[in-house]
Design a protein around this motif. Structure first.
Motif, mmCIF file in Angstrom:
data_model
loop_
_atom_site.group_PDB
_atom_site.id
_atom_site.type_symbol
_atom_site.label_atom_id
_atom_site.label_comp_id
_atom_site.label_asym_id
_atom_site.label_seq_id
_atom_site.Cartn_x
_atom_site.Cartn_y
_atom_site.Cartn_z
ATOM 1 N N LEU A 182 -17.897 -8.427 -20.014
ATOM 2 C CA LEU A 182 -18.675 -9.639 -20.242
ATOM 3 C C LEU A 182 -20.139 -9.237 -20.241
ATOM 4 O O LEU A 182 -20.631 -8.654 -19.285
ATOM 5 N N THR A 183 -20.829 -9.523 -21.323
ATOM 6 C CA THR A 183 -22.230 -9.146 -21.440
ATOM 7 C C THR A 183 -23.075 -10.407 -21.469
ATOM 8 O O THR A 183 -22.724 -11.386 -22.127
ATOM 9 N N THR A 184 -24.177 -10.377 -20.747
ATOM 10 C CA THR A 184 -25.085 -11.515 -20.735
ATOM 11 C C THR A 184 -26.515 -11.018 -20.583
ATOM 12 O O THR A 184 -26.748 -9.888 -20.162
ATOM 13 N N ARG A 185 -27.451 -11.864 -20.924
ATOM 14 C CA ARG A 185 -28.863 -11.526 -20.762
ATOM 15 C C ARG A 185 -29.411 -12.352 -19.610
ATOM 16 O O ARG A 185 -29.032 -13.502 -19.427
ATOM 17 N N CYS A 186 -30.312 -11.748 -18.837
ATOM 18 C CA CYS A 186 -30.929 -12.479 -17.735
ATOM 19 C C CYS A 186 -32.390 -12.072 -17.639
ATOM 20 O O CYS A 186 -32.829 -11.114 -18.271
ATOM 21 N N HIS A 187 -33.123 -12.804 -16.843
ATOM 22 C CA HIS A 187 -34.541 -12.511 -16.657
ATOM 23 C C HIS A 187 -34.697 -11.178 -15.917
ATOM 24 O O HIS A 187 -33.857 -10.814 -15.096
ATOM 25 N N PRO A 188 -35.774 -10.473 -16.194
ATOM 26 C CA PRO A 188 -35.994 -9.185 -15.521
ATOM 27 C C PRO A 188 -36.060 -9.319 -14.003
ATOM 28 O O PRO A 188 -35.640 -8.414 -13.280
ATOM 29 N N GLU A 189 -36.552 -10.452 -13.518
ATOM 30 C CA GLU A 189 -36.629 -10.660 -12.078
ATOM 31 C C GLU A 189 -35.236 -10.669 -11.450
ATOM 32 O O GLU A 189 -35.009 -10.091 -10.385
ATOM 33 N N LEU A 190 -34.295 -11.336 -12.134
ATOM 34 C CA LEU A 190 -32.920 -11.399 -11.628
ATOM 35 C C LEU A 190 -32.272 -10.017 -11.662
ATOM 36 O O LEU A 190 -31.596 -9.611 -10.709
ATOM 37 N N ALA A 191 -32.479 -9.294 -12.741
ATOM 38 C CA ALA A 191 -31.912 -7.953 -12.853
ATOM 39 C C ALA A 191 -32.467 -7.037 -11.772
ATOM 40 O O ALA A 191 -31.714 -6.267 -11.147
ATOM 41 N N SER A 192 -33.766 -7.133 -11.516
ATOM 42 C CA SER A 192 -34.379 -6.312 -10.464
ATOM 43 C C SER A 192 -33.838 -6.684 -9.096
ATOM 44 O O SER A 192 -33.567 -5.815 -8.269
ATOM 45 N N GLN A 206 -21.570 -5.342 -10.221
ATOM 46 C CA GLN A 206 -20.412 -6.095 -10.711
ATOM 47 C C GLN A 206 -19.773 -6.890 -9.581
ATOM 48 O O GLN A 206 -19.441 -8.063 -9.744
ATOM 49 N N GLU A 207 -19.588 -6.284 -8.443
ATOM 50 C CA GLU A 207 -18.963 -6.964 -7.318
ATOM 51 C C GLU A 207 -19.856 -8.080 -6.762
ATOM 52 O O GLU A 207 -19.358 -9.146 -6.397
ATOM 53 N N ILE A 208 -21.170 -7.847 -6.739
ATOM 54 C CA ILE A 208 -22.089 -8.879 -6.262
ATOM 55 C C ILE A 208 -22.060 -10.089 -7.185
ATOM 56 O O ILE A 208 -22.004 -11.230 -6.742
ATOM 57 N N VAL A 209 -22.091 -9.839 -8.489
ATOM 58 C CA VAL A 209 -22.070 -10.941 -9.474
ATOM 59 C C VAL A 209 -20.739 -11.692 -9.402
ATOM 60 O O VAL A 209 -20.702 -12.920 -9.428
ATOM 61 N N GLU A 210 -19.615 -10.969 -9.318
ATOM 62 C CA GLU A 210 -18.313 -11.626 -9.224
ATOM 63 C C GLU A 210 -18.241 -12.538 -8.009
ATOM 64 O O GLU A 210 -17.764 -13.660 -8.099
ATOM 65 N N GLU A 211 -18.732 -12.048 -6.879
ATOM 66 C CA GLU A 211 -18.701 -12.835 -5.647
ATOM 67 C C GLU A 211 -19.569 -14.078 -5.787
ATOM 68 O O GLU A 211 -19.179 -15.173 -5.365
#
Length: 107
Positions: free
Chosen positions: A68-78, A98-103
């Motif tokens: 699953l691919t998505t785009r997010c703000h650089p702040e969130l990615a950091s 991946q585990e943090i996002v799934e949770e």
């Protein structure tokens, strides 16, 4: 090669559409003459939700992990990367992004 003709000529040469073809395109049964309005048709019954098991919630083509691919703000990615590295340094079991996002999504 066939002879070229104008659009108007081509449309005027179209044969009449049969009743069966009209029923196929516009829907309807053999009893209606196509004169019913959408409000006259009976309303579809609502489907009652049923209890589902965990295996029924997942589509059959999705086995294992699905990309699953998505785009997010650089702040969130950091912030995700920082949290991942911090958890890894602390020795926590779930430290991959991946585990943090799934949770987070499951909550």
């Amino acid at each position: 090669m066939s002879q070229r003709r104008s659009l108007v000529t081509g449309l005027s040469d179209t044969p009449n559409v049969s009743e069966l073809e009209k029923k196929f395109v516009y829907g309807g049964d053999s009893h209606s003459g196509g004169t019913e309005s959408p409000n006259d048709q009976e309303k579809p019954s609502t489907i009652e939700p049923r209890a589902t098991t965990k295996s029924e919630e997942v589509l059959p083509q999705f086995r294992g992990r699905v990309p699953l691919t998505t785009r997010c703000h650089p702040e969130l990615a950091s912030a995700l990367k920082r949290a991942s590295l911090k958890r890894q340094l602390e020795g926590l079991k779930k430290y991959r992004i991946q585990e943090i996002v799934e949770e987070a999504v499951e909550k």
